[in-house]
Design a protein around this motif. Structure first.
Motif, PDB file in Angstrom:
ATOM      1  N   SER A  23       1.182  -1.018   0.266  1.00 57.36           N
ATOM      2  CA  SER A  23       0.363  -0.140   0.016  1.00 57.36           C
ATOM      3  C   SER A  23       1.171   0.974   0.036  1.00 57.36           C
ATOM      4  O   SER A  23       0.039   2.281  -0.788  1.00 57.36           O
ATOM      5  N   THR A  79     -13.489  -2.634  -4.696  1.00 63.82           N
ATOM      6  CA  THR A  79     -11.593  -4.311  -3.673  1.00 63.82           C
ATOM      7  C   THR A  79     -12.207  -5.628  -4.716  1.00 63.82           C
ATOM      8  O   THR A  79     -10.879  -6.240  -5.278  1.00 63.82           O
ATOM      9  N   ILE A  93      -5.073  -4.301   0.674  1.00 65.81           N
ATOM     10  CA  ILE A  93      -3.774  -3.202   0.090  1.00 65.81           C
ATOM     11  C   ILE A  93      -4.864  -2.516  -0.296  1.00 65.81           C
ATOM     12  O   ILE A  93      -4.582  -0.607  -0.726  1.00 65.81           O
ATOM     13  N   LEU A  96      -6.167   0.846   1.303  1.00 66.15           N
ATOM     14  CA  LEU A  96      -5.027   1.077   2.013  1.00 66.15           C
ATOM     15  C   LEU A  96      -4.002   2.030   1.627  1.00 66.15           C
ATOM     16  O   LEU A  96      -4.528   3.228   2.284  1.00 66.15           O
ATOM     17  N   SER A  97      -4.084   2.190   0.745  1.00 65.76           N
ATOM     18  CA  SER A  97      -3.443   2.975  -0.803  1.00 65.76           C
ATOM     19  C   SER A  97      -3.944   4.241  -1.376  1.00 65.76           C
ATOM     20  O   SER A  97      -4.039   4.986  -1.559  1.00 65.76           O
ATOM     21  N   LEU A 157       0.031   4.276   8.359  1.00 64.97           N
ATOM     22  CA  LEU A 157      -0.457   2.890   7.367  1.00 64.97           C
ATOM     23  C   LEU A 157      -0.006   1.969   8.259  1.00 64.97           C
ATOM     24  O   LEU A 157      -1.062   0.341   8.261  1.00 64.97           O
ATOM     25  N   SER A 161      -3.333  -0.377   9.045  1.00 62.97           N
ATOM     26  CA  SER A 161      -3.697  -2.090   8.768  1.00 62.97           C
ATOM     27  C   SER A 161      -4.251  -3.003   9.585  1.00 62.97           C
ATOM     28  O   SER A 161      -4.405  -3.550   9.586  1.00 62.97           O
TER      29      SER A 161
END
Length: 220
Positions: A23, A79, A93, A96-97, A157, A161
């Motif tokens: 990410s 997603t 990911i 998060l990105s 992050l 996460s």
């Protein structure tokens, strides 16, 4: 802790590292062009365009203002389309990105704006194009600040996460909730917190050392 839980802790750490590294890469890949556009379109810069600058600023700020947990749930269809599932490490990911990209774009913008305008003007006076100024002056001169900004993003992050892991993303957050909270094993929760603290401090230490090293090499 039993050997099985120790093994689960290492697996969870690996999943967290995969989420954070992947990410961070995609967020930087999206955030750097955004930061460059925000910088270049600002009044008095390389490509001044007040309207475009305001629109970009509104989009970035609006995306940043969405809480991560809401973003994670709201983009489940995206997603699923990207990775084929809405749960698991790979699925985490994507949100998060997308949550980190506008955040780091603003940090990159600040780093890029810190470049001495006189250096840019001197390069322009030699006939350099805008692209040459960006690639040979603006970005290289801002590298220490960009590294510091990336470090801040990676640290944030790590925490995100853990939140993603708590709702199906795997990793340390998932382990802490399933064993530390739901099964009343405080030792597991304490181990997860300790690993997260070590991870955050390790990232911060590495980022600061790298930024100082690059700053010495870019300083005239």
């Amino acid at each position: 802790m039993s050997p099985q839980l120790v093994g689960a802790l290492f697996i969870a750490l690996g999943e967290t590292l995969v989420m954070v590294v992947a990410s961070s890469f995609f967020a930087a890949l999206l955030g750097l062009p955004l930061g460059l556009l925000l910088t270049a379109t600002a009044p008095g810069h390389l490509l001044p365009h007040p309207a475009a600058h305001r629109v970009l600023g509104v989009i970035v700020n609006a995306t940043r203002s969405i809480p991560f947990i809401i973003l994670l749930v709201s983009i489940i269809p995206l997603t699923r389309w990207v990775v084929g599932s809405s749960i698991g490490t790979a699925a985490a990911i994507v949100p998060l990105s997308l949550s980190a990209a506008p955040f780091v774009a603003r940090l990159y913008e600040e780093a890029l704006r810190g470049v001495d305008p006189a250096t840019i003007e001197a390069t322009r006076s030699f006939g350099a194009s805008r692209w040459q100024i960006v690639t040979r002056v603006l970005v290289p001169e801002a590298v220490p600040g960009l590294v510091t900004a990336t470090t801040v993003m990676v640290v944030s992050l790590v925490g995100a996460s853990a939140m993603a892991g708590a709702i199906g993303g795997g990793g340390l957050g998932d382990l802490g909730i399933r064993y530390g909270y739901q099964r009343f094993q405080p030792a597991v929760m304490a181990a997860v917190v300790l690993v997260l603290i070590v991870l955050v401090n390790g990232v911060q230490w590495l980022g600061e050392r790298l930024a100082r090293h690059l700053s010495r090499h870019t300083r005239p």
